[in-house]
Design a protein around this motif. Sequence first.
Motif, PDB file in Angstrom:
ATOM      1  N   ARG A 130      39.083  80.970 -28.672  1.00  0.00           N
ATOM      2  CA  ARG A 130      39.181  80.221 -27.414  1.00  0.00           C
ATOM      3  C   ARG A 130      38.668  78.814 -27.705  1.00  0.00           C
ATOM      4  NH1 ARG A 130      35.096  79.158 -22.846  1.00  0.00           N
ATOM      5  NH2 ARG A 130      36.275  79.221 -20.909  1.00  0.00           N
ATOM      6  N   ASN A 131      39.578  77.952 -28.046  1.00  0.00           N
ATOM      7  CA  ASN A 131      39.235  76.575 -28.409  1.00  0.00           C
ATOM      8  C   ASN A 131      40.548  75.861 -28.683  1.00  0.00           C
ATOM      9  OD1 ASN A 131      39.883  76.616 -31.481  1.00  0.00           O
ATOM     10  ND2 ASN A 131      38.732  78.496 -31.089  1.00  0.00           N
ATOM     11  N   VAL A 132      40.496  74.560 -28.910  1.00  0.00           N
ATOM     12  CA  VAL A 132      41.712  73.850 -29.304  1.00  0.00           C
ATOM     13  C   VAL A 132      42.088  74.316 -30.714  1.00  0.00           C
ATOM     14  CG1 VAL A 132      42.701  71.607 -29.887  1.00  0.00           C
ATOM     15  CG2 VAL A 132      41.322  71.869 -27.801  1.00  0.00           C
ATOM     16  N   GLY A 133      43.205  75.026 -30.789  1.00  0.00           N
ATOM     17  CA  GLY A 133      43.598  75.695 -32.027  1.00  0.00           C
ATOM     18  C   GLY A 133      43.603  77.206 -31.861  1.00  0.00           C
ATOM     19  N   GLY A 134      42.919  77.689 -30.825  1.00  0.00           N
ATOM     20  CA  GLY A 134      42.948  79.113 -30.494  1.00  0.00           C
ATOM     21  C   GLY A 134      42.492  79.993 -31.646  1.00  0.00           C
ATOM     22  N   GLY A 135      43.203  81.103 -31.803  1.00  0.00           N
ATOM     23  CA  GLY A 135      42.832  82.051 -32.846  1.00  0.00           C
ATOM     24  C   GLY A 135      42.938  81.475 -34.241  1.00  0.00           C
ATOM     25  N   THR A 136      43.779  80.458 -34.402  1.00  0.00           N
ATOM     26  CA  THR A 136      43.969  79.929 -35.762  1.00  0.00           C
ATOM     27  C   THR A 136      42.742  79.161 -36.258  1.00  0.00           C
ATOM     28  OG1 THR A 136      44.971  77.816 -35.114  1.00  0.00           O
ATOM     29  CG2 THR A 136      46.452  79.727 -35.298  1.00  0.00           C
ATOM     30  N   THR A 137      41.890  78.744 -35.338  1.00  0.00           N
ATOM     31  CA  THR A 137      40.662  78.065 -35.754  1.00  0.00           C
ATOM     32  C   THR A 137      39.701  79.049 -36.421  1.00  0.00           C
ATOM     33  OG1 THR A 137      40.878  76.512 -33.911  1.00  0.00           O
ATOM     34  CG2 THR A 137      38.690  76.703 -34.886  1.00  0.00           C
ATOM     35  N   VAL A 138      39.778  80.304 -35.976  1.00  0.00           N
ATOM     36  CA  VAL A 138      38.763  81.269 -36.416  1.00  0.00           C
ATOM     37  C   VAL A 138      39.352  82.460 -37.182  1.00  0.00           C
ATOM     38  CG1 VAL A 138      37.100  80.674 -34.628  1.00  0.00           C
ATOM     39  CG2 VAL A 138      38.858  82.397 -34.142  1.00  0.00           C
ATOM     40  N   ASN A 139      40.663  82.459 -37.422  1.00  0.00           N
ATOM     41  CA  ASN A 139      41.189  83.621 -38.149  1.00  0.00           C
ATOM     42  C   ASN A 139      40.854  83.507 -39.636  1.00  0.00           C
ATOM     43  OD1 ASN A 139      43.127  82.089 -39.491  1.00  0.00           O
ATOM     44  ND2 ASN A 139      44.769  82.626 -38.103  1.00  0.00           N
ATOM     45  N   TRP A 140      41.196  84.545 -40.336  1.00  0.00           N
ATOM     46  CA  TRP A 140      40.784  84.623 -41.740  1.00  0.00           C
ATOM     47  C   TRP A 140      41.927  84.237 -42.674  1.00  0.00           C
ATOM     48  CZ3 TRP A 140      38.068  90.003 -40.750  1.00  0.00           C
ATOM     49  CH2 TRP A 140      36.946  89.785 -39.922  1.00  0.00           C
TER      50      TRP A 140
ATOM     51  N   CYS B 287      35.810  81.124 -42.739  1.00  0.00           N
ATOM     52  CA  CYS B 287      37.053  80.930 -41.994  1.00  0.00           C
ATOM     53  C   CYS B 287      36.892  81.352 -40.536  1.00  0.00           C
ATOM     54  CB  CYS B 287      38.179  81.750 -42.615  1.00  0.00           C
ATOM     55  SG  CYS B 287      38.547  81.348 -44.330  1.00  0.00           S
ATOM     56  N   GLY B 288      36.135  82.403 -40.304  1.00  0.00           N
ATOM     57  CA  GLY B 288      35.968  82.915 -38.948  1.00  0.00           C
ATOM     58  C   GLY B 288      35.073  82.055 -38.084  1.00  0.00           C
ATOM     59  N   MET B 289      34.537  80.995 -38.650  1.00  0.00           N
ATOM     60  CA  MET B 289      33.616  80.144 -37.895  1.00  0.00           C
ATOM     61  C   MET B 289      34.138  78.717 -37.754  1.00  0.00           C
ATOM     62  SD  MET B 289      29.943  81.515 -39.140  1.00  0.00           S
ATOM     63  CE  MET B 289      29.769  83.099 -39.976  1.00  0.00           C
TER      64      MET B 289
END
Lengths: 517, 192
Positions: free
Chosen positions: A94-104, A187-189
């Motif tokens: 939940r951020n600008v970039g969504g799941g792709t900001t925090v996926n692995w 990556c998850g952070m």
Amino acid sequence: MSSARRPGRFVTGAELPASSSIEVDYVVVGSGAGGGVAAAVLAEAGARVVVLEEGGHYTRADFNMQEAWVYPALYQEHGNRCTDDLSIIILQGRNVGGGTTVNWTSSFRTPEATLRLWADQHGVRDLDSAVLAPHFAAAEARLDVADGNPDDVNANNRTLLDGGRKLGWNPQLIRRSVRGCARLGYCGMGCPIDAKRSSRTTYLADAVAAGADVYSDCRVKLIETDRGQARTAVAEVLDRAADRPRGRLVAHARKGIVLAGGAINTPALLLRSKAGNDNGVVGKRTFLHPTVPVVAFYDQPIEAFYGPPQSVAIHHFADRGARVGYFFETAPVHPMLGALAFPGFGDSHRRITERLPYVQATIALLIDGHHGDGGGDITVNEAGRIGLRYPLHESLHEAAIDALGNMARLQLAAGAREVMTLHETPIVIRSEADIAGIARAPFGANQHTMFSAHQMGGCPMGSDPRRSVVDARGRHHQIENLFITDGSIFPTPLGVNPQLSIYAHARLFATEIARKA
Amino acid sequence: MERQSTGKLDRRRFLKRGLAGGAILIAAGTLPFAFRTTAIARRPRGPLRLLSIEEYAVLDAIAARIVPGDQRGKPWPSAYDLDCAGKIDGLMATLHPEVGSDFRRLLRLIESGLLATFIAGSPRPFTRATPHDQDARLEAWRRSRFALLRSGYQAVKRLVHATYYSSPEIYALIGYPGPPVVPPVPPAGGPT
């Protein structure tokens, strides 16, 4: 057209007045894989586009690799999203970039078998690997998805490679969406060096360059329709620290609205709006790839907190015939994520956390929804609270037992001293003889740790308007200028990590929207 | 779920258990005096955003058992040292208001002597029970046949573990060196 347009802007909620309105060609709700690529394609085709994102806009300078900041800032419900009974912890961006900001960063094309299943049993027409191929190729190029790199394999993943090879389970290197990866392991952070090719660093950047504006801290509460057309998205402008509304933004769409808030928020938005659900399908058949972990203890340090979190996958058990299939990957073991997963409290829990550097974590992602289990149901109550009821079907129980046993075999083959399930009374496995104990352990809500990082379904595509929500180009069956480009459109789970499939489907859909506009 | 976990329950028994679970939930909403005897051992480290002082005290007492400090010769900080209850209060204040209400009700339920009598045979409020009894109650919730109680245990367990183990003060104690130093030159370029 885009070259003549002035670049757009990233606008935060704090910059917006208490009440404002805008008018554009397309309103895109959500900025992850589905929203980012849709915004880029439409803006580059000359359309005036605004992206409304509920989460905050953070950049590499913000990504401090501290879990205390990361989960509240970058994840849905500040890291607390779960199924209603808390049985499955849901990791979702939940951020600008969504799941792709925090996926692995794991990148797979949609498996042929899954596409066939959709065509044969879910009425998906005019969509196959040939149709998708150019969109996968384009997304892979933009995201720098390259062949799996042996140098990416950290000790945590090495166990899958070694154990899987010994057992003949064909472990494969995972293709990753990175460029210049320093193999930090976070990556998850949020990647602190922007080596991860996220929606924010690729397609959203393209969209802004082509004139799109990206509004963060704007939670779309309602889609307003009129005479079969989606007209307006009504958003709350959030005070980011309090996560409470401080204003209102009304976005009028001249041409269309694209929903890309993810497979939980998009169905919830339609349900809340009481729009586009004449057939009662919206929010049903929500799937999670329910994920059961084990931890293995090694004599030598594994340091599963460092290095690329996922570089090896085993799909040997993805097709188990009439039984639910599953696949193996790894999870990073940072202090908080590990402590959440480890069972118990007090001294028994601490005895596990004290061994953190020696812990290996293998995960089995159960491929729900392919064998008659109906997944979960999204609900929205009168207060606007989103719920997800996800019953654990008996077929998942069978798959979980099988997967836990095979993960134990895998880790013992790789040299683990012992393997531990994450039941509330863990099963400790030191040899093949101990594996039988798994079947006797309780299975069910909060009897053992379960996660989900892959949310899919709820607004399935298909050619039959009675059984599906959108057609195979993302166009809503009842509201002709409403489109959905996120993971909610998948009729079943993919059987692989979903980010690349979302990018490719969204690119196909957005290209069609732009062509027909 | 209960049926799946035991494999033996018939539907009638399942319903009975389900109803009992429902009765507990209703009871939680009708315990206006659950906090009348709450022991307030420690004051919050800062202003509370969601919880009352009594609710904070219950959460603080729970956290003290989930992550007891200074065990087995190691200098583990206490949950209070790391302000776990205060951090959870701040976090819960940012979630949907109904989540906050549910959480407060859960704390009331855990504190309730009435419920403790029912599940653990002791009428004392949680905050006035001995550490041994507090552990036994958390265990009873954790292993309860009622799904509702297991959910309640997981809620407090996860919140306390999340706040405690995301604290840098813990890192050295568990052999975690912390985040690495970030390379100085961004290799990929693109947006910042």
